[in-house]
Design a protein around this motif. Structure first.
Motif, PDB file in Angstrom:
ATOM      1  N   ASN A  69       0.843  -1.190   0.000  1.00  0.00           N
ATOM      2  CA  ASN A  69       0.000   0.000   0.000  1.00  0.00           C
ATOM      3  C   ASN A  69       0.880   1.243   0.000  1.00  0.00           C
ATOM      4  N   GLY A  70       0.594   2.150  -0.924  1.00  0.00           N
ATOM      5  CA  GLY A  70       1.358   3.375  -1.016  1.00  0.00           C
ATOM      6  C   GLY A  70       1.046   4.335   0.125  1.00  0.00           C
ATOM      7  N   PRO A  71       1.741   5.474   0.169  1.00  0.00           N
ATOM      8  CA  PRO A  71       1.526   6.461   1.242  1.00  0.00           C
ATOM      9  C   PRO A  71       0.088   6.952   1.337  1.00  0.00           C
ATOM     10  N   ASP A  72      -0.640   6.916   0.212  1.00  0.00           N
ATOM     11  CA  ASP A  72      -2.039   7.352   0.222  1.00  0.00           C
ATOM     12  C   ASP A  72      -3.004   6.192   0.447  1.00  0.00           C
ATOM     13  N   GLY A  73      -2.470   5.005   0.716  1.00  0.00           N
ATOM     14  CA  GLY A  73      -3.317   3.838   0.952  1.00  0.00           C
ATOM     15  C   GLY A  73      -3.695   3.074  -0.305  1.00  0.00           C
ATOM     16  N   ARG A  74      -3.257   3.536  -1.454  1.00  0.00           N
ATOM     17  CA  ARG A  74      -3.585   2.827  -2.706  1.00  0.00           C
ATOM     18  C   ARG A  74      -2.770   1.546  -2.791  1.00  0.00           C
ATOM     19  N   PRO A  75      -3.410   0.393  -3.076  1.00  0.00           N
ATOM     20  CA  PRO A  75      -2.648  -0.857  -3.184  1.00  0.00           C
ATOM     21  C   PRO A  75      -1.942  -0.986  -4.539  1.00  0.00           C
ATOM     22  N   TYR A  76      -0.697  -1.407  -4.495  1.00  0.00           N
ATOM     23  CA  TYR A  76       0.102  -1.658  -5.696  1.00  0.00           C
ATOM     24  C   TYR A  76       0.534  -3.115  -5.695  1.00  0.00           C
ATOM     25  N   ARG A  77       0.382  -3.767  -6.842  1.00  0.00           N
ATOM     26  CA  ARG A  77       0.866  -5.144  -6.952  1.00  0.00           C
ATOM     27  C   ARG A  77       2.352  -5.112  -7.274  1.00  0.00           C
ATOM     28  N   ILE A  78       3.151  -5.761  -6.408  1.00  0.00           N
ATOM     29  CA  ILE A  78       4.586  -5.850  -6.644  1.00  0.00           C
ATOM     30  C   ILE A  78       4.869  -6.925  -7.691  1.00  0.00           C
ATOM     31  N   GLY A  79       4.210  -8.066  -7.539  1.00  0.00           N
ATOM     32  CA  GLY A  79       4.410  -9.159  -8.480  1.00  0.00           C
ATOM     33  C   GLY A  79       3.730 -10.419  -7.986  1.00  0.00           C
ATOM     34  N   TYR A  80       4.108 -11.542  -8.587  1.00  0.00           N
ATOM     35  CA  TYR A  80       3.527 -12.841  -8.268  1.00  0.00           C
ATOM     36  C   TYR A  80       4.627 -13.824  -7.886  1.00  0.00           C
ATOM     37  N   ALA A  81       4.265 -14.817  -7.086  1.00  0.00           N
ATOM     38  CA  ALA A  81       5.219 -15.860  -6.707  1.00  0.00           C
ATOM     39  C   ALA A  81       4.485 -17.176  -6.516  1.00  0.00           C
ATOM     40  N   LEU A  82       5.235 -18.259  -6.489  1.00  0.00           N
ATOM     41  CA  LEU A  82       4.673 -19.539  -6.094  1.00  0.00           C
ATOM     42  C   LEU A  82       4.533 -19.563  -4.575  1.00  0.00           C
ATOM     43  N   GLY A  83       3.542 -20.308  -4.092  1.00  0.00           N
ATOM     44  CA  GLY A  83       3.374 -20.426  -2.655  1.00  0.00           C
ATOM     45  C   GLY A  83       2.857 -21.792  -2.266  1.00  0.00           C
ATOM     46  N   ASN A  84       3.246 -22.233  -1.090  1.00  0.00           N
ATOM     47  CA  ASN A  84       2.677 -23.435  -0.481  1.00  0.00           C
ATOM     48  C   ASN A  84       1.846 -22.950   0.691  1.00  0.00           C
ATOM     49  N   GLU A  85       0.521 -22.942   0.494  1.00  0.00           N
ATOM     50  CA  GLU A  85      -0.357 -22.371   1.524  1.00  0.00           C
ATOM     51  C   GLU A  85      -0.463 -23.279   2.744  1.00  0.00           C
ATOM     52  N   TYR A  86      -0.324 -24.588   2.579  1.00  0.00           N
ATOM     53  CA  TYR A  86      -0.119 -25.540   3.669  1.00  0.00           C
ATOM     54  C   TYR A  86      -1.162 -25.383   4.779  1.00  0.00           C
ATOM     55  N   SER A  87      -2.117 -26.287   4.813  1.00  0.00           N
ATOM     56  CA  SER A  87      -3.171 -26.188   5.826  1.00  0.00           C
ATOM     57  C   SER A  87      -3.588 -27.586   6.297  1.00  0.00           C
ATOM     58  N   ASP A  88      -4.543 -27.602   7.206  1.00  0.00           N
ATOM     59  CA  ASP A  88      -4.948 -28.839   7.894  1.00  0.00           C
ATOM     60  C   ASP A  88      -6.348 -29.241   7.435  1.00  0.00           C
ATOM     61  N   HIS A  89      -6.413 -30.082   6.392  1.00  0.00           N
ATOM     62  CA  HIS A  89      -7.702 -30.454   5.813  1.00  0.00           C
ATOM     63  C   HIS A  89      -8.489 -31.415   6.692  1.00  0.00           C
ATOM     64  N   VAL A  90      -7.813 -32.151   7.566  1.00  0.00           N
ATOM     65  CA  VAL A  90      -8.528 -33.059   8.460  1.00  0.00           C
ATOM     66  C   VAL A  90      -9.321 -32.267   9.490  1.00  0.00           C
ATOM     67  N   THR A  91      -8.700 -31.246  10.049  1.00  0.00           N
ATOM     68  CA  THR A  91      -9.425 -30.367  10.978  1.00  0.00           C
ATOM     69  C   THR A  91     -10.583 -29.686  10.277  1.00  0.00           C
ATOM     70  N   GLU A  92     -10.362 -29.206   9.058  1.00  0.00           N
ATOM     71  CA  GLU A  92     -11.422 -28.545   8.296  1.00  0.00           C
ATOM     72  C   GLU A  92     -12.591 -29.493   8.047  1.00  0.00           C
ATOM     73  N   ALA A  93     -12.289 -30.764   7.765  1.00  0.00           N
ATOM     74  CA  ALA A  93     -13.337 -31.735   7.440  1.00  0.00           C
ATOM     75  C   ALA A  93     -14.223 -32.063   8.632  1.00  0.00           C
ATOM     76  N   GLU A  94     -13.715 -31.893   9.850  1.00  0.00           N
ATOM     77  CA  GLU A  94     -14.515 -32.193  11.037  1.00  0.00           C
ATOM     78  C   GLU A  94     -15.758 -31.311  11.099  1.00  0.00           C
TER      79      GLU A  94
END
Length: 331
Positions: free
Chosen positions: A178-203
């Motif tokens: 976010n710039g000084p005026d609060g406007r969001p700027y996209r820097i770029g894109y990357a790969l990510g491993n979001e990694y979460s707990d699907h067993v807990t979610e399924a409960e």
């Protein structure tokens, strides 16, 4: 154009431009961090790419050696980690909707009513890609954590003792300032491993928020410029050096929402437009090993790669000791 944030042997930080051969970095002159580079681009009203062109030096550094030595950092970070918000959205790809619905069927049976997951996915198909300048349907959204939950490429992904499971979610991540005026700027894109707990979610679907409060990893490279409509590669799980599962597919061509629509619904909240804050936004996974019946285990290595993003993102899942009861002290 792809950039990498890394540490030198003396502990100083640098940003490097990936060479044409993909195996070396050209350190940028007068640039210690990606945040500094993005701030300069906003201040000068210039693109990051144009600044990189001006600052690219002739020195070459062995990129593979940096990875082996654990000197490569996440593509962006903030000196105040609480000002780096990590969030995301699910049900943006056909595979993710099928996986969520499978959990619903396993819990409630084949004759259960259509799950909310499939309902919101169909809503995305109908209105997730509005015409330019228009606002589409609202996507799902979740909070993952702040900058302290992001581990660098190559670092362990901790599985808490209270977790029921830990599974990869290979995704594309948008990175913003976010710039000084609060406007969001996209820097770029990357790969990510979001990694979460699907067993807990399924409960219980209301445990989704808990299942997302885990570490994640992003990188190692930051793509500057446009994201291809289709991103192909692989997301692998290796156990004792053997691949036990492999799939990957992403990009807007395979999504029910446009990235612009996802961005609108994230940044429409004033709290997400606080000047100087960084944001990492996970765009959702197309495929997940959990949906294929794979049960991950401590020691498994996750590897995510796509030619668009250069070197693979690798992390090993490691169990951490039980901390026991966390008691609050009365002041």
């Amino acid at each position: 154009m792809r950039l990498v944030q890394f540490k030198m042997a003396d502990g100083s930080r640098r940003v490097g431009r990936v060479s044409d051969d993909g195996n070396h970095l050209h350190p940028l002159e007068k640039t210690s961090t990606m945040l500094e580079l993005a701030e300069a681009a906003i201040a000068e009203g210039a693109s990051i790419a144009s600044l990189v062109e001006k600052r690219t030096g002739t020195v070459k550094i062995d990129y593979d050696q940096l990875l082996r030595d654990g000197q490569v950092l996440a593509p962006v970070d903030h000196p105040e980690p609480a000002r780096f918000l990590v969030t995301g959205t699910g049900l943006t790809h056909t595979g993710s909707a099928a996986a969520r619905d499978k959990m619903h069927v396993l819990t409630h049976g084949e004759d259960a009513e259509e799950s909310d997951s499939l309902k919101i996915f169909r809503m995305g198909l109908d209105g997730g890609k509005p015409a330019a300048g228009q606002i589409g349907i609202q996507p799902e959204w979740f909070f993952k954590g702040v900058g302290t939950c992001v581990v660098p490429p190559g670092a362990p992904l901790p599985m808490p003792a209270f977790a029921r499971a830990g599974a990869e979610e290979a995704e594309i991540v948008g990175l913003y300032l976010n710039g000084p005026d609060g406007r969001p700027y996209r820097i770029g894109y990357a790969l990510g491993n979001e990694y979460s707990d699907h067993v807990t979610e399924a409960e219980n679907y209301l445990y989704l928020a808990h299942s997302k409060l885990r570490s994640c990893s992003i990188g190692p490279e930051l793509l500057i410029g446009d994201l291809p409509d289709e991103v192909r590669g692989h997301s692998r799980i290796l156990r004792d050096g053997t691949v036990i599962w492999e799939q990957f597919l992403s990009g807007e061509a395979h999504m029910s929402h446009s990235i612009a629509n996802l961005e609108h619904f994230h940044f429409r909240y004033p709290m997400h437009r606080r000047a100087g804050d960084l944001h990492a936004y996970f765009f959702g996974a197309a495929v997940m090993s959990y949906a294929s019946g794979v049960e991950t285990a401590s020691g498994d290595e996750y590897e995510i790669q796509a030619q668009t993003f250069g070197k693979p993102l690798r992390n090993r899942m490691v169990s951490v000791p039980d901390e026991g009861l966390v008691a609050v002290t009365q002041l």
